[in-house]
Design a protein around this motif. Structure first.
Motif, PDB file in Angstrom:
ATOM      1  N   LEU A 153       0.862  -1.185   0.000  1.00 46.41           N
ATOM      2  CA  LEU A 153       0.000   0.000   0.000  1.00 46.41           C
ATOM      3  C   LEU A 153       0.890   1.223   0.000  1.00 46.41           C
ATOM      4  N   VAL A 154       0.646   2.108  -0.961  1.00 49.77           N
ATOM      5  CA  VAL A 154       1.428   3.345  -1.021  1.00 49.77           C
ATOM      6  C   VAL A 154       0.438   4.488  -0.887  1.00 49.77           C
ATOM      7  N   SER A 155       0.476   5.146   0.254  1.00 47.83           N
ATOM      8  CA  SER A 155      -0.503   6.208   0.472  1.00 47.83           C
ATOM      9  C   SER A 155      -0.032   7.490  -0.195  1.00 47.83           C
ATOM     10  N   ALA A 156      -1.018   8.298  -0.572  1.00 44.71           N
ATOM     11  CA  ALA A 156      -0.714   9.591  -1.161  1.00 44.71           C
ATOM     12  C   ALA A 156      -0.311  10.566  -0.058  1.00 44.71           C
ATOM     13  N   GLU A 157       0.087  11.732  -0.484  1.00 46.20           N
ATOM     14  CA  GLU A 157       0.563  12.735   0.481  1.00 46.20           C
ATOM     15  C   GLU A 157      -0.500  13.040   1.539  1.00 46.20           C
ATOM     16  N   HIS A 265       4.502   5.596   2.225  1.00 44.52           N
ATOM     17  CA  HIS A 265       3.938   6.922   2.029  1.00 44.52           C
ATOM     18  C   HIS A 265       4.734   7.604   0.938  1.00 44.52           C
ATOM     19  N   ARG A 266       4.039   8.209  -0.011  1.00 48.45           N
ATOM     20  CA  ARG A 266       4.738   8.919  -1.086  1.00 48.45           C
ATOM     21  C   ARG A 266       4.328  10.372  -1.039  1.00 48.45           C
ATOM     22  N   ASN A 267       5.319  11.261  -0.970  1.00 51.66           N
ATOM     23  CA  ASN A 267       4.967  12.675  -0.926  1.00 51.66           C
ATOM     24  C   ASN A 267       4.897  13.235  -2.343  1.00 51.66           C
ATOM     25  N   GLU A 268       4.617  14.510  -2.429  1.00 55.93           N
ATOM     26  CA  GLU A 268       4.404  15.114  -3.748  1.00 55.93           C
ATOM     27  C   GLU A 268       5.680  15.111  -4.576  1.00 55.93           C
ATOM     28  N   ALA A 269       6.818  15.082  -3.891  1.00 58.68           N
ATOM     29  CA  ALA A 269       8.085  15.055  -4.625  1.00 58.68           C
ATOM     30  C   ALA A 269       8.414  13.666  -5.139  1.00 58.68           C
ATOM     31  N   GLY A 270       7.580  12.700  -4.821  1.00 54.42           N
ATOM     32  CA  GLY A 270       7.794  11.336  -5.311  1.00 54.42           C
ATOM     33  C   GLY A 270       8.634  10.489  -4.390  1.00 54.42           C
ATOM     34  N   ARG A 271       8.955  11.006  -3.220  1.00 55.72           N
ATOM     35  CA  ARG A 271       9.794  10.241  -2.306  1.00 55.72           C
ATOM     36  C   ARG A 271       8.922   9.255  -1.540  1.00 55.72           C
ATOM     37  N   THR A 272       9.370   8.003  -1.510  1.00 56.23           N
ATOM     38  CA  THR A 272       8.595   6.937  -0.870  1.00 56.23           C
ATOM     39  C   THR A 272       9.306   6.474   0.382  1.00 56.23           C
ATOM     40  N   LEU A 273       8.543   6.406   1.471  1.00 58.74           N
ATOM     41  CA  LEU A 273       9.113   5.947   2.736  1.00 58.74           C
ATOM     42  C   LEU A 273       8.254   4.830   3.312  1.00 58.74           C
ATOM     43  N   LEU A 274       8.887   3.896   3.967  1.00 59.90           N
ATOM     44  CA  LEU A 274       8.155   2.821   4.633  1.00 59.90           C
ATOM     45  C   LEU A 274       7.587   3.358   5.944  1.00 59.90           C
ATOM     46  N   LEU A 275       6.276   3.181   6.139  1.00 64.80           N
ATOM     47  CA  LEU A 275       5.658   3.592   7.398  1.00 64.80           C
ATOM     48  C   LEU A 275       5.579   2.431   8.385  1.00 64.80           C
ATOM     49  N   GLY A 276       5.312   1.229   7.871  1.00 61.51           N
ATOM     50  CA  GLY A 276       5.201   0.097   8.781  1.00 61.51           C
ATOM     51  C   GLY A 276       4.679  -1.124   8.063  1.00 61.51           C
ATOM     52  N   GLU A 277       4.481  -2.198   8.813  1.00 60.16           N
ATOM     53  CA  GLU A 277       3.977  -3.466   8.272  1.00 60.16           C
ATOM     54  C   GLU A 277       2.900  -3.991   9.189  1.00 60.16           C
TER      55      GLU A 277
ATOM     56  N   SER B 167      19.304  10.193   5.256  1.00 62.14           N
ATOM     57  CA  SER B 167      18.193  10.779   6.002  1.00 62.14           C
ATOM     58  C   SER B 167      17.969   9.892   7.213  1.00 62.14           C
ATOM     59  N   VAL B 168      17.500  10.490   8.276  1.00 62.03           N
ATOM     60  CA  VAL B 168      17.158   9.695   9.453  1.00 62.03           C
ATOM     61  C   VAL B 168      15.722  10.004   9.821  1.00 62.03           C
ATOM     62  N   LEU B 169      15.048   9.009  10.329  1.00 64.69           N
ATOM     63  CA  LEU B 169      13.620   9.131  10.581  1.00 64.69           C
ATOM     64  C   LEU B 169      13.326   8.632  11.989  1.00 64.69           C
ATOM     65  N   THR B 170      12.500   9.357  12.694  1.00 64.22           N
ATOM     66  CA  THR B 170      12.123   8.930  14.037  1.00 64.22           C
ATOM     67  C   THR B 170      10.630   8.649  14.071  1.00 64.22           C
ATOM     68  N   ILE B 229      20.790  20.374   8.027  1.00 64.12           N
ATOM     69  CA  ILE B 229      19.833  19.285   8.254  1.00 64.12           C
ATOM     70  C   ILE B 229      18.440  19.840   7.970  1.00 64.12           C
ATOM     71  N   ILE B 230      17.780  19.226   7.013  1.00 65.18           N
ATOM     72  CA  ILE B 230      16.427  19.671   6.664  1.00 65.18           C
ATOM     73  C   ILE B 230      15.431  18.821   7.449  1.00 65.18           C
ATOM     74  N   ARG B 231      14.495  19.472   8.079  1.00 65.93           N
ATOM     75  CA  ARG B 231      13.537  18.748   8.925  1.00 65.93           C
ATOM     76  C   ARG B 231      12.137  18.859   8.342  1.00 65.93           C
ATOM     77  N   GLU B 232      11.440  17.715   8.306  1.00 69.49           N
ATOM     78  CA  GLU B 232      10.056  17.742   7.827  1.00 69.49           C
ATOM     79  C   GLU B 232       9.267  16.595   8.435  1.00 69.49           C
ATOM     80  N   GLY B 233       7.975  16.826   8.595  1.00 71.19           N
ATOM     81  CA  GLY B 233       7.100  15.775   9.116  1.00 71.19           C
ATOM     82  C   GLY B 233       6.539  14.949   7.967  1.00 71.19           C
ATOM     83  N   ILE B 234       6.561  13.647   8.112  1.00 66.12           N
ATOM     84  CA  ILE B 234       6.000  12.724   7.110  1.00 66.12           C
ATOM     85  C   ILE B 234       5.018  11.839   7.876  1.00 66.12           C
ATOM     86  N   SER B 235       3.733  12.005   7.594  1.00 63.89           N
ATOM     87  CA  SER B 235       2.708  11.234   8.291  1.00 63.89           C
ATOM     88  C   SER B 235       2.922  11.405   9.804  1.00 63.89           C
TER      89      SER B 235
END
Lengths: 396, 457
Positions: A153-157, A265-277, B167-170, B229-235
């Motif tokens: 699942l890849v959520s939008a921004e 999760h994919r942001n508007e810049a297209g970067r995808t990050l794993l949120l969890g499983e 990048s590091v994520l918390t 260091i650029i900081r931003e919230g993701i979800s």
């Protein structure tokens, strides 16, 4: 296949080693150890070397166990035909073997099925009114080959919609190489492709865009992940994505098999990050599932027992308390540290007979022993409210 | 190129076949154009993104991805077209984990257009971690502090990484399987009707040549200022992106400045709670993350903090203590526990004890009564700065009342058995808190009902 297995008795390990050596030798062609010997009459012992080709091989994963379906073109002569089915060192589930003759074929019927004791051989006697060439289906359970399901699942921004991909993972450790295996899943069918013994393949079955998701922050007093630690460290709120297998949710076309789901999760810049499983059960049409992503540390819940008083105490002749009512109060402090609004789903379990007497937040009795509240929080705000209730007829 | 080959973490070999038949392979080693590592905290998890340009033929192409010496979760491998590529022209049909081989994956990719194709390869690895390190320096009058933070990256992945973006994520990530377990498994997805078995852990220590070491050192010396260091919230997570590229050798760690907050308002708070801390008060320094006086703020990931105090223009920094802080979102009050102290005294004394309000049952036995206790709590601040003092007291039952002087003391009920007095004490000041607590026992007292509603206090 002409070798008799009666004179050769190998241990399980030896058989496996022999199988591997055999498979290597025959390579991608595959060794059809499932053989058919056709007898034009009822005489036993005469072997005809015709080896009908397997026209298709399908692994059916729609049931609780994997079922193998192969189609073969059989040439039957008029009268009784004996079809011998044997399997050499393959993990076939003997009780599941079935010969399927299409109903449309006239004057062909199965007379009997014979099982040779202690041998991997099954014999069908088939009567045919006239010589015919028919497409038959052999169905059987095959062990050491199965399928798992996985979701991506890849959520939008905005985390209100997502792309949902469904995968099937076929694990083939059956001892046989398949040249062109098709897999049927509850979500769809894959194209035929070779799968060797010892190989695992992962195939995309379906991909859907614009599937609706709902983000839920949930505090459940019954569950450990939702329980806070009194000294403020470790406060966190479980976060879920809810997907609904409905048409309005962007799905609803069939069962979504359960398995492991990876959430990105994919942001508007297209970067995808794993949120969890998460590992989920099957989602039937019309139902939903909450995918547990992890915990949010930017939304916290603090629950404190402010009052717990006994009322209407009744005692027995020995002065022991046998029954009483209570007057209780819990103070909740819910805080949103995020820059965006959030709705917290708060589930508070109250045992026994209870009645809420005061709550500043609208609530519902979602179950007999569960009060449910939905708390709307603006960005960077805190809400503090009491929950007062009586419990009746409590026995010590 | 020698040092680069020794650092090579992933080999992609391209077997060009228009149809799906096995046969002649043309091997082209494709080097990544850009590599980005996102390291998670606290999970042992690192997401790697590699941007590669591959020459794919029109039709079906087979790629072989293999690796050595890295703990890659093979089930996490994904190959996707880059964002500017039409997603419909390049499709991954399936991934295959060949029999009797580990650390490689075959990938069938269908390309409708042919030619150079920018792809992104992503996967999860284990062995990378990060943590913040904080230093707080209190002002001389302890009314404000400067908070310095650094990001420390630790590389125990088995390979040296050179010129990669970090990048590091918390955040609390829920995982079903640990990537290291999946990486070590004999079969990526296990076997039917068998539990997954781990192989013997392989040696992860790599050896770097002297040339590689010199190369890394020269890269370090070339930088003239720390990266931003650029900081931003993701979800529900927070991402810190280190600008530019960094290099970290296997087994090494590297610290980079994260941010500095000047003049955050600080409070010296002393807590006294016999049940929790014993007979001595505990000193806390509190400040609000992102509170007044600060201009540059973000959530504070959990980490260790060392506290100093500025002893004046000509004096050294005085060591005040060391502790750890949990994650603190913006707006949260951060409390630094510096341990018990002897320069602030809290001495409670029971002055009077009495009982009253007896009730009796039918047999004439006592069934309920009240206990009245009068307490005096003496407090003394011997320090040279004013302090805030918080005195928590506990009642033996949950049915009680407290009589106190509202003109003199600030009183607060904390929970069903805890109440609190708050005091501001100037330097060298002594004060006394007096109160009377009446607790009800027996028929009018506390016999808590049994409950299974979670751990609420």
């Amino acid at each position: 296949m002409g070798k008799s297995t009666k004179a050769l008795e190998f241990s399980g390990l030896q058989r496996r080693l022999i199988m591997r050596g055999r498979n290597r030798l025959l390579g991608s062609v595959g060794l059809m150890l499932l053989s058919f010997v056709l007898f034009p009459s009822a005489h036993a012992g005469i072997n005809l070397a015709a080896l009908p080709e397997r026209t298709s091989a399908t692994l059916d994963l729609t049931g609780p166990h994997a079922v193998f379906i192969e189609e073969r073109l059989l040439s039957l002569k008029a009268g009784v035909n004996e079809i011998v089915f044997s399997w050499q060192d393959l993990p076939v589930l003997e009780d599941t073997i079935r010969l399927d003759i299409p109903d449309a074929v006239e004057r062909v019927e199965i007379l009997s099925v014979s099982r040779q004791p202690a041998e991997p051989i099954l014999t069908w006697k088939v009567h045919c009114g006239a010589p015919v060439r028919i497409q038959t289906r052999i169905i059987y359970g095959l062990m050491q080959i199965d399928g798992l399901f996985a979701l991506r699942l890849v959520s939008a921004e905005d985390e209100a919609s997502c792309m949902l991909e469904q995968y099937v993972i076929v694990r083939n450790f059956s001892g046989e190489d398949f040249e062109n295996l098709t897999v049927i899943t509850p979500s769809g069918k894959t194209k035929g492709r070779p799968v060797r013994h010892g190989e695992t393949i992962r195939t995309l079955v379906s991909s859907k865009d614009a599937v609706k998701i709902e983000k839920i922050w949930r505090y459940d007093s019954r569950k450990k992940p939702g329980v806070y630690v009194s000294d403020k460290s470790g406060k966190s709120m479980p976060v879920y994505y809810r997907i609904e297998n409905t048409g309005s949710g962007g799905l609803g076309e069939g069962v979504i098999p359960g398995g492991k789901v990876r959430i990105f999760h994919r942001n508007e810049a297209g970067r995808t990050l794993l949120l969890g499983e998460d590992a989920i059960e099957t989602i039937h049409p019309g139902k939903h599932r909450d995918l547990y992503i992890g915990k949010s540390r930017d939304i916290t819940v603090d629950a404190t027992v402010m009052k717990e008083k006994q009322l209407n105490v009744r005692r027995n002749e020995d002065n022991r308390i046998v029954l009483y009512d209570t007057d209780e109060e819990i103070r909740f402090v819910v805080e949103n540290f995020k820059d965006s609004p959030a709705t917290v789903n708060l589930l508070y379990a109250i045992p026994g007979e209870w009645q809420l007497t005061e709550s500043a937040i609208p609530w519902t009795r979602s179950e007999a022993h569960l009060a449910e509240l939905k708390i709307q929080l603006d960005p960077r705000t805190k809400k503090e409210f009491p929950l007062k209730y009586h419990r009746r007829n409590v026995r010590p | 190129m020698k040092h680069y080959l020794s650092l090579f973490v992933l080999i992609i070999s391209l077997s060009l076949t228009v149809q799906a038949s096995a046969g002649v392979s043309l091997v082209t080693v494709s080097e990544p154009k850009e590599v980005r590592l996102t390291i998670y905290q606290p999970a042992d998890l690192c997401l790697v993104h590699e941007h590669r340009e591959l020459s794919l033929q029109r039709g079906v192409n087979r790629l072989r991805l293999s690796w050595h010496g890295l703990l890659i979760d093979p089930t996490s491998l994904e190959i996707t077209p880059r964002q500017n590529q039409s997603s419909g022209s390049v499709r991954v049909i399936d991934l295959s984990f060949p029999p009797r081989s580990r650390d490689q994956v075959l990938c069938i990719v269908k390309n409708d257009s042919g030619g150079g194709t920018p792809l992104e390869v992503s996967y999860l690895i284990s062995g990378f971690s990060w943590h913040p390190v904080y230093t707080a320096v209190l002002s001389e009058d302890e009314s404000s502090l400067r908070l310095e933070s650094m990001i420390t990256l630790v590389n125990r992945s088995g390979k040296t990484y050179e010129n990669v973006h970090f990048s590091v994520l918390t955040g609390d990530t829920h995982l079903v399987d640990h990537p290291a377990d999946l990486a070590r498994a004999r079969d990526p997805y296990g076997r039917p009707q068998e539990k997954r078995q781990n192989v013997v852990p392989e040696a992860l220590a790599g050896s770097d040549s002297m040339a590689a070491k010199r190369s890394l050192m020269s890269l370090e010396q070339a930088a003239s200022s720390p990266p931003e260091i650029i900081r931003e919230g993701i979800s529900d997570f927070f991402l810190f992106t280190i600008e530019g590229v960094q290099s970290i050798r296997n087994g090494w760690s590297k610290s980079l400045p994260m941010f500095t907050t000047e003049d955050a308002a600080a409070v010296n708070l002393y807590k006294y709670d016999e049940q929790k801390y014993g007979s001595r008060p505990v000193r806390f320094i509190t400040f609000v993350n992102g509170g007044p006086g600060t201009s540059d703020f973000s959530p504070l990931p959990a980490g260790g903090i060392t506290v100093y105090r500025n002893a004046g223009a000509n004096g050294p920094l005085c060591y005040e203590g060391r502790t750890t802080i949990p994650y603190a979102p913006v707006g949260e009050t951060v409390e630094l526990n510096l341990g018990t102290v002897t320069d602030v005294m809290v001495e409670p004394t029971l002055l009077e004890a009495a009982t009253d309000g007896y009730s009796f049952d039918r047999k004439g036995n006592v069934s309920g009564w009240d206990e009245i206790h009068k307490w005096k709590v003496e407090v003394y601040n011997t320090r040279s700065v004013p302090i805030r003092l918080q005195i928590d007291r506990h009642a033996p039952t949950s049915d009680w009342e407290v009589d106190y002087d509202p003109g003199n003391d600030v009183f607060q009920k904390i929970d069903k058995r805890t109440f609190r007095f708050k005091k501001m004490l100037g330097s060298g000041e002594r004060e006394t808190v007096e109160y009377t607590i009446t607790t009800h026992h027996g028929t009018s007292g506390d016999q808590p009902p049994k409950r299974n509603t979670g751990d609420v206090k």
